[in-house]
Design an enzyme around this catalytic site. Structure first.
Site, short mmCIF file in Angstrom:
data_model
loop_
_atom_site.label_atom_id
_atom_site.label_comp_id
_atom_site.label_asym_id
_atom_site.label_seq_id
_atom_site.Cartn_x
_atom_site.Cartn_y
_atom_site.Cartn_z
N LYS A 34 -7.03 2.49 -2.12
CA LYS A 34 -7.61 3.41 -1.16
C LYS A 34 -8.41 4.47 -1.91
O LYS A 34 -8.06 4.85 -3.02
CB LYS A 34 -6.52 4.06 -0.30
CG LYS A 34 -7.04 4.83 0.91
CD LYS A 34 -5.93 5.18 1.87
CE LYS A 34 -6.48 5.82 3.12
NZ LYS A 34 -5.43 6.08 4.13
N ASP A 85 -7.00 -4.30 10.48
CA ASP A 85 -6.28 -3.02 10.32
C ASP A 85 -7.04 -1.91 11.03
O ASP A 85 -7.92 -1.28 10.45
CB ASP A 85 -6.11 -2.70 8.83
CG ASP A 85 -5.21 -1.48 8.61
OD1 ASP A 85 -4.71 -0.93 9.60
OD2 ASP A 85 -5.01 -1.10 7.45
N ASP A 105 -11.17 6.71 6.60
CA ASP A 105 -10.33 5.59 7.00
C ASP A 105 -9.87 5.80 8.44
O ASP A 105 -8.68 5.90 8.73
CB ASP A 105 -9.13 5.49 6.05
CG ASP A 105 -8.26 4.27 6.32
OD1 ASP A 105 -8.82 3.28 6.81
OD2 ASP A 105 -7.07 4.32 6.03
N TRP A 143 0.86 -1.18 0.00
CA TRP A 143 0.00 0.00 0.00
C TRP A 143 0.89 1.22 0.00
O TRP A 143 1.84 1.31 0.78
CB TRP A 143 -0.91 0.04 1.22
CG TRP A 143 -1.67 1.34 1.28
CD1 TRP A 143 -2.78 1.68 0.60
CD2 TRP A 143 -1.30 2.51 2.05
NE1 TRP A 143 -3.16 2.97 0.88
CE2 TRP A 143 -2.27 3.51 1.76
CE3 TRP A 143 -0.27 2.80 2.94
CZ2 TRP A 143 -2.22 4.78 2.34
CZ3 TRP A 143 -0.21 4.07 3.51
CH2 TRP A 143 -1.20 5.04 3.21
N GLU A 173 -3.02 -3.10 -2.48
CA GLU A 173 -4.13 -2.53 -1.71
C GLU A 173 -4.50 -1.13 -2.20
O GLU A 173 -3.65 -0.25 -2.29
CB GLU A 173 -3.74 -2.47 -0.22
CG GLU A 173 -4.79 -1.85 0.67
CD GLU A 173 -4.34 -1.81 2.13
OE1 GLU A 173 -5.08 -1.23 2.95
OE2 GLU A 173 -3.25 -2.33 2.43
N ASP A 178 -10.33 3.78 11.03
CA ASP A 178 -9.77 2.56 11.60
C ASP A 178 -10.12 2.33 13.06
O ASP A 178 -9.25 2.11 13.90
CB ASP A 178 -8.25 2.56 11.43
CG ASP A 178 -7.85 2.49 9.96
OD1 ASP A 178 -8.33 1.59 9.27
OD2 ASP A 178 -7.07 3.34 9.50
N HIS A 230 -8.51 -6.47 4.77
CA HIS A 230 -8.14 -5.70 5.95
C HIS A 230 -9.45 -5.26 6.58
O HIS A 230 -10.14 -4.39 6.06
CB HIS A 230 -7.28 -4.49 5.58
CG HIS A 230 -5.83 -4.82 5.45
ND1 HIS A 230 -4.85 -3.87 5.27
CD2 HIS A 230 -5.18 -6.00 5.48
CE1 HIS A 230 -3.67 -4.45 5.19
NE2 HIS A 230 -3.85 -5.74 5.31
N ASP A 243 -9.60 -3.25 1.79
CA ASP A 243 -9.61 -2.70 3.15
C ASP A 243 -10.97 -2.03 3.37
O ASP A 243 -11.37 -1.16 2.59
CB ASP A 243 -8.48 -1.68 3.31
CG ASP A 243 -8.35 -1.17 4.74
OD1 ASP A 243 -9.35 -0.69 5.29
OD2 ASP A 243 -7.24 -1.23 5.28
N HIS A 257 -11.22 1.75 3.11
CA HIS A 257 -10.66 2.42 1.95
C HIS A 257 -11.66 2.65 0.82
O HIS A 257 -11.28 2.76 -0.34
CB HIS A 257 -9.46 1.63 1.42
CG HIS A 257 -8.26 1.71 2.30
ND1 HIS A 257 -7.02 1.23 1.94
CD2 HIS A 257 -8.10 2.27 3.53
CE1 HIS A 257 -6.17 1.45 2.91
NE2 HIS A 257 -6.80 2.08 3.88
#
Length: 412
Positions: free
Chosen positions: A222, A320, A288, A179, A220, A290, A280, A253, A256
């Protein structure tokens, strides 16, 4: 409710709880190292914040050394049923040397491999394309400066070599996930050129073939991030095309994509074109951000898709998130167990009955069954799983988590 009673309740729907528990025990989850220290890492030469990566909060107990981080991980794995993996970033090297990113070697991570071997864990790996002076423009593999691109290409090459050596040492292929933070804060006039540079850099980085039994490449995407609000070079479309053309894994992800997108819905689509998928799993409250994952609709839909579409054998599940407002060890435990709980619920669904109703266009039965099974005693089956795996659940879990947090709270 006792487990025997719960087993009988699921059997009425044609579901064998023993089969579900057996399958759940065989699903490894790759727990991410960076939750334990707020994505700081252990570099002494070039590590600093940046690249749109931000952990908020200052809860006491952050791991400051590899040994502290490993101790926290050992405790956390002891609270999680099953056998799992650790996802290691390149900035978490453990060495007295002072290598830059384009100088890292397997020896700098050998203590992690020795530890993982002793713990019975698999390891995955990630090159670190952020938090470095050569990433301050939020451009790395797509940078217009060839010298900067070459620096990051070399870092990527070395990371792939390290991942392959990790896979060989542990007898389990390491997923090496790429990424990059590349993008633009304001609207660019030329989107094609940076994407061409990114593709060329990736090709150079992955030019050397590695045995899939040792290392698996993943890329990956985003949507956007801090400092790259207008354009992310490595978009979903870019990496989906790249994964199809080059035969890599595609990493999805959950943080993302646009907040209104259902990432679980993408699984069956991308599975038609790529061989294997990397997940993820995260909880993007706004962008994002998380957050620690909950047992919410998004996670349960993800697990349901993995089971319903028979994608578990083709999917590598990783986590993640990084929350520094709460106990970091508790975050690991809560998030990983919630992923397992979602998978268990999916494994306990009467899929044959539901799919038959749908195939017959009997949407009424599909809806009735979907709603009625929500009342089944999943908790009793989960408690049985924890007991068999000799890990705490319920109030005893709360006590164990609090006790460990108190033991590390004095860290400066």
């Amino acid at each position: 409710m006792s487990y025997d009673s719960a087993k009988a309740a699921f059997a009425e729907w044609g579901v064998d709880t023993e089969t579900a528990l057996s399958r759940l025990a065989d699903i490894p989850i790759s727990m991410h190292c960076w939750q334990g220290d707020d994505v700081v890492g252990f570099e002494t030469k070039s590590g600093h914040s940046g690249g749109g990566i931000q952990a908020t909060g200052n809860h006491p107990g952050r791991a400051r050394t590899p040994d502290e981080l490993r101790a926290d991980l050992e405790f956390s794995y002891g609270m999680i049923p099953g056998n799992h993996r650790l996802n290691l970033h390149a900035c978490y090297l453990d060495t007295d040397q002072n290598p830059d990113r384009d100088e890292i070697e397997f020896s700098h991570f050998a203590p992690w491999v020795d530890w993982a071997k002793g713990q019975g864990l698999g390891l995955d790996f990630n090159p670190t394309f952020f938090a470095h002076e050569k990433a301050d423009d939020n451009l790395t593999l797509s940078h217009p400066d060839a010298g900067i691109r070459e620096f990051w290409i070399e870092h990527g090459k070395r990371s792939r070599d390290i991942a392959a050596q990790i896979g060989a040492a542990l007898g389990s292929p390491a997923v090496n996930n790429v990424w990059v933070p590349d993008g633009y804060k304001d609207t660019p006039v030329d989107r094609m050129a940076p994407r061409q540079r990114l593709e060329q850099s990736l090709d150079q980085m992955m030019a050397t073939s590695h045995d899939n039994g040792l290392m698996l490449d993943a890329v990956e995407s985003k949507l956007f991030g801090i400092g790259v609000e207008a354009c992310t070079v490595g978009s979903h479309e870019f990496y989906m095309g790249y994964a199809i053309r080059r035969g890599t894994l595609l990493c999805l992800d959950m943080g993302h994509f646009h907040p209104t997108e259902n990432v679980a819905d993408k699984l069956s689509s991308v599975a038609l074109s790529v061989g294997e998928i990397l997940l993820h799993v995260s909880r993007p409250m706004r962008w994002d951000s998380d957050h620690v994952i909950l047992l919410d609709d998004a996670i349960m839909q993800m697990a349901q898709e993995l089971v319903s579409a028979d994608l578990l054998y083709r999917t590598h599940i990783g986590l993640d998130f990084f929350d520094a407002t709460i106990s970091r060890t508790a975050a690991w435990v809560i998030g990983t167990r919630n992923m397992q709980k979602a998978l268990l619920r999916a494994l306990l669904a009467p899929w044959k009955q539901l799919k038959l109703a749908e195939a017959n266009l009997d949407y009424t039965t599909r809806l009735v069954v979907t709603e009625e099974i929500k009342d089944l005693p999943y908790g009793a089956v989960w408690a049985e799983f924890c007991e068999r795996m000799e890990v705490a659940s319920g109030k005893s879990l709360v006590s164990d988590l609090n006790r460990y947090q108190q033991s590390v709270a004095a860290r400066g």
